[in-house]
Write a protein that holds these residues in place. Structure first.
Motif, PDB file in Angstrom:
ATOM      1  N   ARG A  19       0.821  -1.211   0.000  1.00  0.00           N
ATOM      2  CA  ARG A  19       0.000   0.000   0.000  1.00  0.00           C
ATOM      3  C   ARG A  19       0.851   1.255   0.000  1.00  0.00           C
ATOM      4  O   ARG A  19       0.498   2.246  -0.641  1.00  0.00           O
ATOM      5  CB  ARG A  19      -0.933   0.011   1.197  1.00  0.00           C
ATOM      6  N   THR A  22       1.834   1.987  -3.464  1.00  0.00           N
ATOM      7  CA  THR A  22       0.678   2.474  -4.216  1.00  0.00           C
ATOM      8  C   THR A  22       0.384   3.924  -3.862  1.00  0.00           C
ATOM      9  O   THR A  22       0.108   4.748  -4.745  1.00  0.00           O
ATOM     10  CB  THR A  22      -0.559   1.605  -3.919  1.00  0.00           C
ATOM     11  N   TYR A  23       0.460   4.258  -2.578  1.00  0.00           N
ATOM     12  CA  TYR A  23       0.222   5.640  -2.158  1.00  0.00           C
ATOM     13  C   TYR A  23       1.294   6.577  -2.720  1.00  0.00           C
ATOM     14  O   TYR A  23       0.982   7.694  -3.150  1.00  0.00           O
ATOM     15  CB  TYR A  23       0.193   5.753  -0.641  1.00  0.00           C
ATOM     16  N   ALA A  25       3.017   6.161  -5.470  1.00  0.00           N
ATOM     17  CA  ALA A  25       2.750   6.292  -6.904  1.00  0.00           C
ATOM     18  C   ALA A  25       1.574   7.234  -7.146  1.00  0.00           C
ATOM     19  O   ALA A  25       1.604   8.058  -8.072  1.00  0.00           O
ATOM     20  CB  ALA A  25       2.479   4.922  -7.507  1.00  0.00           C
ATOM     21  N   ALA A  26       0.546   7.126  -6.312  1.00  0.00           N
ATOM     22  CA  ALA A  26      -0.616   8.002  -6.469  1.00  0.00           C
ATOM     23  C   ALA A  26      -0.246   9.460  -6.216  1.00  0.00           C
ATOM     24  O   ALA A  26      -0.713  10.359  -6.929  1.00  0.00           O
ATOM     25  CB  ALA A  26      -1.724   7.562  -5.520  1.00  0.00           C
ATOM     26  N   LEU A  27       0.594   9.704  -5.218  1.00  0.00           N
ATOM     27  CA  LEU A  27       1.021  11.079  -4.942  1.00  0.00           C
ATOM     28  C   LEU A  27       1.854  11.637  -6.101  1.00  0.00           C
ATOM     29  O   LEU A  27       1.703  12.806  -6.474  1.00  0.00           O
ATOM     30  CB  LEU A  27       1.798  11.146  -3.633  1.00  0.00           C
ATOM     31  N   ALA A  29       1.633  10.707  -9.230  1.00  0.00           N
ATOM     32  CA  ALA A  29       0.687  10.939 -10.327  1.00  0.00           C
ATOM     33  C   ALA A  29      -0.120  12.216 -10.091  1.00  0.00           C
ATOM     34  O   ALA A  29      -0.381  12.983 -11.025  1.00  0.00           O
ATOM     35  CB  ALA A  29      -0.244   9.736 -10.481  1.00  0.00           C
ATOM     36  N   LEU A  30      -0.496  12.460  -8.837  1.00  0.00           N
ATOM     37  CA  LEU A  30      -1.235  13.671  -8.488  1.00  0.00           C
ATOM     38  C   LEU A  30      -0.391  14.917  -8.781  1.00  0.00           C
ATOM     39  O   LEU A  30      -0.885  15.898  -9.339  1.00  0.00           O
ATOM     40  CB  LEU A  30      -1.629  13.624  -7.013  1.00  0.00           C
ATOM     41  N   ALA A  75       5.443   7.716 -11.515  1.00  0.00           N
ATOM     42  CA  ALA A  75       4.234   7.070 -10.999  1.00  0.00           C
ATOM     43  C   ALA A  75       3.924   5.797 -11.771  1.00  0.00           C
ATOM     44  O   ALA A  75       3.598   4.760 -11.183  1.00  0.00           O
ATOM     45  CB  ALA A  75       3.056   8.036 -11.077  1.00  0.00           C
ATOM     46  N   ARG A  76       4.061   5.859 -13.074  1.00  0.00           N
ATOM     47  CA  ARG A  76       3.812   4.657 -13.890  1.00  0.00           C
ATOM     48  C   ARG A  76       4.790   3.545 -13.526  1.00  0.00           C
ATOM     49  O   ARG A  76       4.417   2.386 -13.408  1.00  0.00           O
ATOM     50  CB  ARG A  76       3.918   4.998 -15.368  1.00  0.00           C
ATOM     51  N   PHE A  79       3.846   2.105 -10.078  1.00  0.00           N
ATOM     52  CA  PHE A  79       2.687   1.218 -10.188  1.00  0.00           C
ATOM     53  C   PHE A  79       3.085  -0.121 -10.801  1.00  0.00           C
ATOM     54  O   PHE A  79       2.529  -1.153 -10.464  1.00  0.00           O
ATOM     55  CB  PHE A  79       1.579   1.854 -11.028  1.00  0.00           C
TER      56      PHE A  79
END
Length: 147
Positions: A19, A22-23, A25-27, A29-30, A75-76, A79
């Motif tokens: 997790r 994932t978090y 990577a999400a940040l 991407a954001l 981010a890619r 992921f």
């Protein structure tokens, strides 16, 4: 030349993605999406509005869009559990910290943006250097090259 190939270490893709990774990577991407949005906004205002310098506004917008590639690619990669992606993600966060500091020093509506950017950058850095994240990406520390 030897016919043997050097074994490459790949992350263990059989288990679930942590997790924390994932978090992170999400940040990333954001942040990339925010840079794209800011670049498009700056370019559109430069082309349709009344900027002081139209060329400077469009150039700034295009620069932000190009800069967005770094966190988006990171981010890619995160992921996809690619070990190379941690470097660009960490660099993005390190670059974000002085930007956040400058936003915090302004006396305008940019202060909340600086607070958000600082929180996101520090959080992402903590997530990226976490041992669970480095294990998932197959990154080994110094002195562990042959283990």
């Amino acid at each position: 030349m030897s016919s043997e190939q050097t074994p490459t270490t790949t992350p263990d893709a059989t288990g679930p993605r942590p997790r924390r990774l994932t978090y992170a990577a999400a940040l990333a991407a954001l942040e990339g999406a925010a840079l794209v949005a800011g670049g498009v906004w700056m370019s559109v205002l430069g082309l349709t509005g009344e900027p002081d310098d139209r060329q400077q506004a469009v150039t700034g917008g295009v620069t932000l869009i190009v800069l967005a590639l770094l966190p988006l690619l990171a981010a890619r990669g995160l992921f996809g559990l690619r070990s190379w992606s941690r470097g660009p993600a960490v660099i993005t966060q390190i670059i974000a910290l002085p930007v956040a500091y400058n936003l915090l020093r302004s006396d305008s509506v940019a202060i909340p943006a600086g607070i958000v950017l600082a929180v996101v950058a520090v959080t992402a850095l903590v997530l990226l250097i976490n041992s669970e994240t480095t294990r998932a990406l197959g990154i080994r520390g110094p002195g562990r090259a042959e283990k």
